[in-house]
Every structure is written in C-alpha cells, then in structure tokens.
Write an enzyme that holds these catalytic residues in place. Structure first.
Site, mmCIF file in Angstrom:
data_model
loop_
_atom_site.group_PDB
_atom_site.id
_atom_site.type_symbol
_atom_site.label_atom_id
_atom_site.label_comp_id
_atom_site.label_asym_id
_atom_site.label_seq_id
_atom_site.Cartn_x
_atom_site.Cartn_y
_atom_site.Cartn_z
ATOM 1 N N ASP A 203 0.843 -1.192 0.000
ATOM 2 C CA ASP A 203 0.000 0.000 0.000
ATOM 3 C C ASP A 203 0.877 1.240 0.000
ATOM 4 O O ASP A 203 2.043 1.207 0.432
ATOM 5 C CB ASP A 203 -0.960 0.012 1.191
ATOM 6 N N GLU B 287 -0.048 -0.938 5.883
ATOM 7 C CA GLU B 287 1.044 -0.431 6.725
ATOM 8 C C GLU B 287 0.950 1.068 6.910
ATOM 9 O O GLU B 287 1.233 1.590 7.997
ATOM 10 C CB GLU B 287 2.391 -0.809 6.101
#
Length: 501
Positions: free
Chosen positions: A120, A187
């Site tokens: 991400d 994250e």
C-alpha cells in the site's frame, strides 16, 4: 608563576597527544573479509514487473471508506499470476488484503524467519500532480530510474523479495529453515488489519521467528560528512509515537475588546516553551553504536571529536542536534502539527488547541513524555490533554531494541557486503514506524532495512513528489535479497564480535 605556566603547558601538550593518539587509533574495526558474488538475472523483466506493480493505485487513505478495493484485489491477482510458481508451490494465507506465504524448510526444528514489505502507498498530495516529472502511477522507466508512488516505499521491497524467491525456486533451491513472506496492505495506516493479524496468527500457531526483516533504512549515499562509502544502516529498533493536545484557555468574548492575552496567546507561549525545552537526548546506546562505527570512516578532524567523546560529547551532541535527521536519532522529537481556535474571525476563542506529535525514543515512554510536557507548559491557562492515537490508546511505545550481535544481523550484513563490496554496515534507529511494531511480537529480533542505495536527492520522494528508484540500484537490491534468503535459511552459526561501549 613560571612553574605554573610550565605545568599548564605540559598538561596541554599531554592532553593534545592523548587526543591525537586516540583519533589515530579510531579506525575501522578489522572484520572477516566477505567475498563479492553475483547472480545472472533477467534485469529487464524484473524492472518491468516493478513498473507494472506501481500502476496499481493501492492507496491507503486515513479514512477506510476511501479504500479502492479493486486496485488491491487486482494487485493481489497480478502477484499470483506474475509469480505463479510461488502461488503453486507455497502455502498462502490471506489476512484481509495482506498476503502471507510459507516456504516450508526441510528442518522443522529450526526457527523460521520472516521477510516482509508492504504494497500500500500514501496518496499524492493534492495540487502537486504537475510537479511530478513522470505521472505518479505510471511506473515509467526513464533516465535510469523507475518512477512512481511506491518505487521506494515500498513496492520495490515487495517486488524485490518476490523476484528473489522466484529466482531461488527456479534454481531448485530448498531452504532448511522455513521462510515466511508477508506483504502488507495497510502499513501506511497502522497495519491493524494486516500485519497485526499475521502476528496473531503466527503466535496462535506457536511460531516464534528467529528474526524478521521489514522495510527501514537504505544504503545511504552522501548523508554523512566526509564518508564516501555507502552506509547500510540496519535499523534494530523503531520509535514509537504519541500525540498530545496543548490547550490555551481564555474567557472568550468579542474581538473588539480583547484582553491583554487570550487563549491563542497562552497557547503560543506554551508552544514556544515546548520547542525550546525538548525531551532530553544524548549520544548513547544505539545512537552511539551507529556513530562509533561510521565516524571511523570520517576525515581526521571529525575523528578527533568522536574518538574523544569524554571531552567533546557536548559539542558533538549540539552539532548533531542542529540537523533534523541526526537530532531524531538522539531524542524523542517534538512536532506541533495542527492548530485550531475560534469558529469566527470576530470571536475570541475559549480554547486554542495545538496538536503535537512526539516520536518516542527507546529511552523514553509515553508517560514520561506526558510528564515532561506538563512540567514545561501546564499552568492555570494551559492544559495538556492526552489523545487516542491510531487505535493505540494514548500512543505506541518504542519497540524493543534488537541485537546487532546476532546471527540474523550478521546474515544481513554479509548479504549486503556480498553484493556491494566495501560498504559500512551499522545499527540504526528507525525514526518512523513500520509493520515491525506487530511482527516484533513474534520475533527474537526484528530488523528494518531496504537493500537499495538512496541519495539525498531521492529523499524528498518519500510521501512527496518524484518518488523513484535507480534501475541498477533495484537490481542490486534483489541480489541482496537472494543472498539473504540463502544465508538466513541456513542453520550455520557465526562468531559474534563485541561492539563498542
């Protein structure tokens, strides 16, 4: 009088001799020579894969409702198709969008290892799109770089690991130690629905990792004065974070009749005090290990200082504190980030609020920070309020400090030197956060390091504009991952060296 002068002169001469001799002895420690090795890779295909991965807009927005699930689903499907050998041969478990592969080793008695990254990325800052030399989700390969969001943070890590495993599998390699591969999907917003669940799963399964490797620092190029070698800082700990509100209080009323000082003024005074009185810092422990190692490669004038910390510690720390990057290594940092006050231009606020973020050094705690701030600013007109932060209550403490004398650290050090040759490897402190905050719960040691060179010119790409990675740098990083997986999955032990105190 002459006798006193002679004594002082002799003392000064002796002191000078001691300082110079200590500096002359402050040289790089003798270590075993590590041979350089190489691997024959399809570099064009690897770079194409990294480019393709960047085109998936796997953006983690702070609000989960803004999540574009299609891009995340499509990325996962692309990984399974592009790296089909892994998908067919390895066990895969999904934790929402986080992918956990298990590459079973031949010796189940050995503790497993975990190599991880996250796919991400953060959003593009609105209004900066035109500042990018290449479109931010194009993955364009141009001028010796792969461009786009995630090129450094952290799709290069994810794709690098996948390419390394694919290479080893194609070569028929079979690890003795089980290897877990985890690729996080959240994250950038704390990892609560990804890495945290992976850690829960491993813990419930009775898995205790020998060590884990996550994203972290890089091979720094040109960051330290007078050091012309690449410096691989392997982060053995990461800072925590807590956020406090500093609240200035006033009586309110109409702006046409203001008091001598209202809530905004009280708040301004408090913030000024806080910035002038940061949390105490110092060159000790982990920070000392980093600078003791790197200063041995510095010019002689700087060696004079670092070799004689007993005399120059105050000067060294004051100098390091002037640079935001090195200051963050020394202490818990203080960063006012948000302000709010009146709801209307002609209304005096009853409360003026500053939101202040602190990155917690391992020597400090969330409670000690609250106590420090309260002592500095709290009075009848200023209140300090704790805040809930990203699902971690009052904040997230700093991680445990992992060993830099362990076999896992030695694996990382040797793999870097096997590929890059004469580089400096030193333990470091990650000043931001990573998914290791979760993985560290199930690992004897948790390390944070990306095996790619990084220049100061590239640094602004992190969460900023023109994020990019050098094509040659990416290829060399993949080779480090290959070598690390070979070394890390072997039960061979190493003789540990005693590090400086």
């Amino acid at each position: 009088m002459k006798r006193i002068f002679n004594v002082l002169a002799l003392s000064a001469l002796v002191l000078l001799i001691v300082i110079v001799v200590r500096a002359l002895l402050h040289t790089p420690k003798i270590t075993d020579q590590v041979e350089t090795i190489d691997y024959a890779l399809d570099e064009g295909l690897m770079l194409a894969h990294l480019s393709e991965s960047i085109r998936f807009q796997t953006i983690s927005h702070q609000g989960s409702l803004a999540l574009n699930t299609d891009d995340f689903d499509n990325f996962q499907a692309w990984v399974r198709q592009t790296y089909s050998q892994l998908d067919q041969a390895l066990e895969l478990n999904m934790f929402n969008g986080t992918m956990l592969y298990k590459w079973a080793g031949t010796d189940s008695a050995l503790k497993p290892i975990l190599v991880t990254g996250h796919y991400d990325v953060v959003p593009i800052i609105p209004g900066t799109e035109d500042l990018w030399q290449q479109p931010p989700f194009s993955g364009v390969i141009s001028d010796g770089f792969v461009w786009g969001r995630g090129a450094l943070d952290d799709k290069s890590g994810v794709i690098g690991i996948l390419e390394a495993v694919s290479y080893l599998m194609a070569e028929g390699y079979q690890p003795k130690r089980t290897i877990y591969l985890s690729f996080g999907h959240d994250e950038e917003i704390g990892g609560a629905k990804g890495a945290a669940l992976v850690a829960d799963y491993l813990e419930a399964s009775g898995v205790q990792l020998d060590w884990s490797l996550d994203e972290g620092s890089f091979l720094l190029d040109g960051f330290l004065p007078g050091v012309d070698k690449l410096v691989a800082t392997v982060n053995v700990a990461e800072k925590g974070s807590t956020t406090l509100q500093i609240v200035g209080k006033g009586v309110g009323g109409h702006s046409s009749m203001p008091p001598n000082k209202n809530a905004v003024g009280f708040l301004a005074t408090a913030i000024t005090k806080l910035e002038k009185q940061p949390m105490p810092g110092g060159l000790d422990g982990l920070s000392l290990a980093l600078f003791d190692t790197t200063s041995r490669e510095m010019p002689f004038r700087l060696k004079l200082l670092f070799a004689n910390r007993w005399l120059f510690s105050g000067l060294i720390e004051a100098t390091l504190a002037k640079d935001p990057a090195t200051n963050a290594m020394l202490r818990t940092t203080t960063a006012p980030t948000m302000l709010s006050a009146s709801v209307k231009t002609n209304v005096l606020p009853i409360e003026a609020i500053a939101t202040v973020n602190f990155r917690v050094h391992p020597r400090d705690s969330v409670l000690s920070i609250f106590d420090h701030v309260s002592k500095v600013v709290a009075n009848d007109n200023v209140e300090v309020r704790p805040m809930k932060w990203d699902g971690f209550g009052l904040g997230q403490p700093a991680s445990q400090v992992s060993s830099w004398e362990s076999k896992g650290y030695k694996n990382i050090e040797d793999s870097v030197k096997n590929i890059y040759g004469d580089v400096i490897v030193a333990p470091g402190l990650m000043v931001a956060a990573s998914d290791s905050r979760h993985y560290g719960r199930v690992a004897d040691d948790a390390y944070r390091f990306n095996p790619f060179p990084l220049t100061k010119a590239q640094l602004t790409g992190f969460h900023g504009t023109n994020e990019r990675i050098g094509t040659d740098d990416f290829v060399r990083g993949v080779k480090v991952y290959i070598r690390l997986l070979e070394l890390g999955s072997s039960p061979v032990s190493y003789t540990h060296l005693t590090l400086p105190t």
